[in-house]
Design a protein around this motif. Structure first.
Motif, PDB file in Angstrom:
ATOM      1  N   GLY A   1      10.943  45.491  83.552  1.00  0.00           N
ATOM      2  CA  GLY A   1       9.705  44.749  83.369  1.00  0.00           C
ATOM      3  C   GLY A   1       8.495  45.566  82.986  1.00  0.00           C
ATOM      4  N   GLY A   2       8.644  46.882  82.941  1.00  0.00           N
ATOM      5  CA  GLY A   2       7.519  47.700  82.538  1.00  0.00           C
ATOM      6  C   GLY A   2       7.223  47.552  81.058  1.00  0.00           C
ATOM      7  N   GLY A   3       6.112  48.143  80.630  1.00  0.00           N
ATOM      8  CA  GLY A   3       5.752  48.079  79.220  1.00  0.00           C
ATOM      9  C   GLY A   3       4.319  48.469  78.989  1.00  0.00           C
TER      10      GLY A   3
ATOM     11  N   ALA B   1      -5.779  46.309  79.050  1.00  0.00           N
ATOM     12  CA  ALA B   1      -6.526  46.135  80.296  1.00  0.00           C
ATOM     13  C   ALA B   1      -6.868  44.658  80.493  1.00  0.00           C
ATOM     14  CB  ALA B   1      -7.793  46.975  80.262  1.00  0.00           C
ATOM     15  N   GLY B   2      -6.699  44.204  81.732  1.00  0.00           N
ATOM     16  CA  GLY B   2      -6.907  42.806  82.048  1.00  0.00           C
ATOM     17  C   GLY B   2      -5.650  41.963  81.969  1.00  0.00           C
ATOM     18  N   GLY B   3      -4.604  42.531  81.405  1.00  0.00           N
ATOM     19  CA  GLY B   3      -3.356  41.798  81.255  1.00  0.00           C
ATOM     20  C   GLY B   3      -2.504  41.834  82.507  1.00  0.00           C
ATOM     21  N   SER B   4      -1.302  41.281  82.368  1.00  0.00           N
ATOM     22  CA  SER B   4      -0.391  41.155  83.503  1.00  0.00           C
ATOM     23  C   SER B   4       1.013  41.621  83.127  1.00  0.00           C
ATOM     24  CB  SER B   4      -0.305  39.694  83.960  1.00  0.00           C
ATOM     25  OG  SER B   4      -1.550  39.206  84.399  1.00  0.00           O
ATOM     26  N   LEU B   5       1.727  42.088  84.125  1.00  0.00           N
ATOM     27  CA  LEU B   5       3.141  42.403  84.012  1.00  0.00           C
ATOM     28  C   LEU B   5       3.825  42.022  85.310  1.00  0.00           C
ATOM     29  CD1 LEU B   5       3.248  45.985  82.386  1.00  0.00           C
ATOM     30  CD2 LEU B   5       4.059  43.861  81.337  1.00  0.00           C
ATOM     31  N   ARG B   6       5.114  41.724  85.216  1.00  0.00           N
ATOM     32  CA  ARG B   6       5.898  41.453  86.404  1.00  0.00           C
ATOM     33  C   ARG B   6       7.089  42.409  86.424  1.00  0.00           C
ATOM     34  NH1 ARG B   6       9.892  36.438  87.865  1.00  0.00           N
ATOM     35  NH2 ARG B   6       9.435  36.248  90.095  1.00  0.00           N
ATOM     36  N   LEU B   7       7.119  43.257  87.428  1.00  0.00           N
ATOM     37  CA  LEU B   7       8.234  44.174  87.603  1.00  0.00           C
ATOM     38  C   LEU B   7       9.297  43.533  88.490  1.00  0.00           C
ATOM     39  CD1 LEU B   7       6.358  47.548  88.242  1.00  0.00           C
ATOM     40  CD2 LEU B   7       6.934  46.443  86.064  1.00  0.00           C
ATOM     41  N   SER B   8      10.534  43.840  88.179  1.00  0.00           N
ATOM     42  CA  SER B   8      11.660  43.389  88.998  1.00  0.00           C
ATOM     43  C   SER B   8      12.470  44.591  89.435  1.00  0.00           C
ATOM     44  CB  SER B   8      12.555  42.429  88.211  1.00  0.00           C
ATOM     45  OG  SER B   8      11.860  41.279  87.810  1.00  0.00           O
TER      46      SER B   8
ATOM     47  N   TYR C   1       6.552  53.288  87.776  1.00  0.00           N
ATOM     48  CA  TYR C   1       6.654  52.508  89.002  1.00  0.00           C
ATOM     49  C   TYR C   1       8.098  52.541  89.511  1.00  0.00           C
ATOM     50  CZ  TYR C   1       1.946  50.700  88.575  1.00  0.00           C
ATOM     51  OH  TYR C   1       0.575  50.594  88.520  1.00  0.00           O
ATOM     52  N   TYR C   2       8.225  52.823  90.798  1.00  0.00           N
ATOM     53  CA  TYR C   2       9.529  52.928  91.439  1.00  0.00           C
ATOM     54  C   TYR C   2       9.646  51.912  92.572  1.00  0.00           C
ATOM     55  CZ  TYR C   2       9.578  57.606  89.312  1.00  0.00           C
ATOM     56  OH  TYR C   2       9.541  58.666  88.438  1.00  0.00           O
ATOM     57  N   CYS C   3      10.806  51.299  92.678  1.00  0.00           N
ATOM     58  CA  CYS C   3      11.075  50.529  93.892  1.00  0.00           C
ATOM     59  C   CYS C   3      11.959  51.375  94.802  1.00  0.00           C
ATOM     60  CB  CYS C   3      11.728  49.186  93.594  1.00  0.00           C
ATOM     61  SG  CYS C   3      13.413  49.244  92.986  1.00  0.00           S
ATOM     62  N   ALA C   4      11.882  51.076  96.088  1.00  0.00           N
ATOM     63  CA  ALA C   4      12.607  51.852  97.080  1.00  0.00           C
ATOM     64  C   ALA C   4      13.062  50.944  98.209  1.00  0.00           C
ATOM     65  CB  ALA C   4      11.722  52.964  97.629  1.00  0.00           C
TER      66      ALA C   4
ATOM     67  N   GLY D   1      14.971  53.588  92.878  1.00  0.00           N
ATOM     68  CA  GLY D   1      15.357  53.268  91.515  1.00  0.00           C
ATOM     69  C   GLY D   1      14.960  54.380  90.563  1.00  0.00           C
ATOM     70  N   GLN D   2      15.281  54.180  89.296  1.00  0.00           N
ATOM     71  CA  GLN D   2      15.022  55.206  88.286  1.00  0.00           C
ATOM     72  C   GLN D   2      13.597  55.166  87.751  1.00  0.00           C
ATOM     73  OE1 GLN D   2      16.329  52.304  87.608  1.00  0.00           O
ATOM     74  NE2 GLN D   2      15.278  51.643  85.737  1.00  0.00           N
ATOM     75  N   GLY D   3      12.893  54.085  88.032  1.00  0.00           N
ATOM     76  CA  GLY D   3      11.509  53.958  87.599  1.00  0.00           C
ATOM     77  C   GLY D   3      11.366  53.195  86.298  1.00  0.00           C
ATOM     78  N   THR D   4      10.214  52.564  86.130  1.00  0.00           N
ATOM     79  CA  THR D   4       9.891  51.863  84.889  1.00  0.00           C
ATOM     80  C   THR D   4       8.442  52.180  84.534  1.00  0.00           C
ATOM     81  OG1 THR D   4       9.923  49.707  83.766  1.00  0.00           O
ATOM     82  CG2 THR D   4       9.219  49.708  86.063  1.00  0.00           C
ATOM     83  N   GLN D   5       8.210  52.495  83.273  1.00  0.00           N
ATOM     84  CA  GLN D   5       6.889  52.930  82.818  1.00  0.00           C
ATOM     85  C   GLN D   5       5.974  51.720  82.608  1.00  0.00           C
ATOM     86  OE1 GLN D   5       5.622  56.220  82.079  1.00  0.00           O
ATOM     87  NE2 GLN D   5       3.702  55.055  81.968  1.00  0.00           N
TER      88      GLN D   5
END
Length: 124
Positions: A8-10, A14-21, A94-97, A115-119
Motif C-alpha cells: 500500500g505504500g507509494g 501533501a494532504g493526500g491519503s494512503l492505506r497500508l496493509s 513503514y514497517y509492521c511488527a 515485515g520487509q517494509g513499504t516506502q
C-alpha cells in the motif's frame, strides 16, 4: 513461522491519503499485538501506532495522532494503517511488527516479527 507482508505504500502529494496493509501468515494472528513503525533516511526507527490483539485498544505517536488510524481484521489476518493529511515529514519506510505474546509497546525491541517494509513518499 509467522511472516508479515506490507503493501500500500507509494508516492502521494501533501494532504493526500494512503492505506497500508500488513498481511500475516499463521492461525494465531488474533493473539498478537501489532504495531506500525517507520524509518526515514538517517534516522532511527520510530513508533507510529499499535493495536491490541482484540483491536479494542490503540495508541498513537503524537506526530500522527488525529491523522492516522490503525485497525485490524482478525478474520483476514490483516492490520491496516489509514494515513490522512499526509505531510512531507511522514516520508519513510513503514514497517509492521507482531508481538507474539500479545502485548502492546512503543518499543521496537518488544516485537518479535517484522515485515520487509513499504516506502511512503510525500511530496510537497
Amino acid at each position: 513461522q509467522v511472516q508479515l507482508v506490507e503493501s500500500g505504500g507509494g508516492l502521494v502529494q501533501a494532504g493526500g491519503s494512503l492505506r497500508l496493509s500488513c498481511a500475516a501468515s499463521g492461525p494465531t494472528f488474533s493473539t498478537f499485538g501489532m504495531g506500525w513503525f517507520r524509518q526515514a533516511p538517517g534516522k532511527e526507527r520510530e513508533f507510529v501506532s499499535d493495536i491490541s490483539s482484540s483491536g479494542i485498544s490503540t495508541f498513537y505517536a503524537d506526530s500522527v495522532k488525529g491523522r492516522f488510524t490503525i485497525s485490524r481484521d482478525n478474520a483476514k489476518n490483516t492490520v491496516y494503517l489509514q494515513m490522512n493529511s499526509l505531510k512531507p515529514e511522514d516520508t519513510a519506510v513503514y514497517y509492521c511488527a507482531a508481538a507474539l505474546r500479545g502485548w502492546m509497546s512503543i518499543t521496537p525491541h518488544a516485537y518479535d516479527v517484522w515485515g520487509q517494509g513499504t516506502q511512503v513518499t510525500v511530496s510537497s
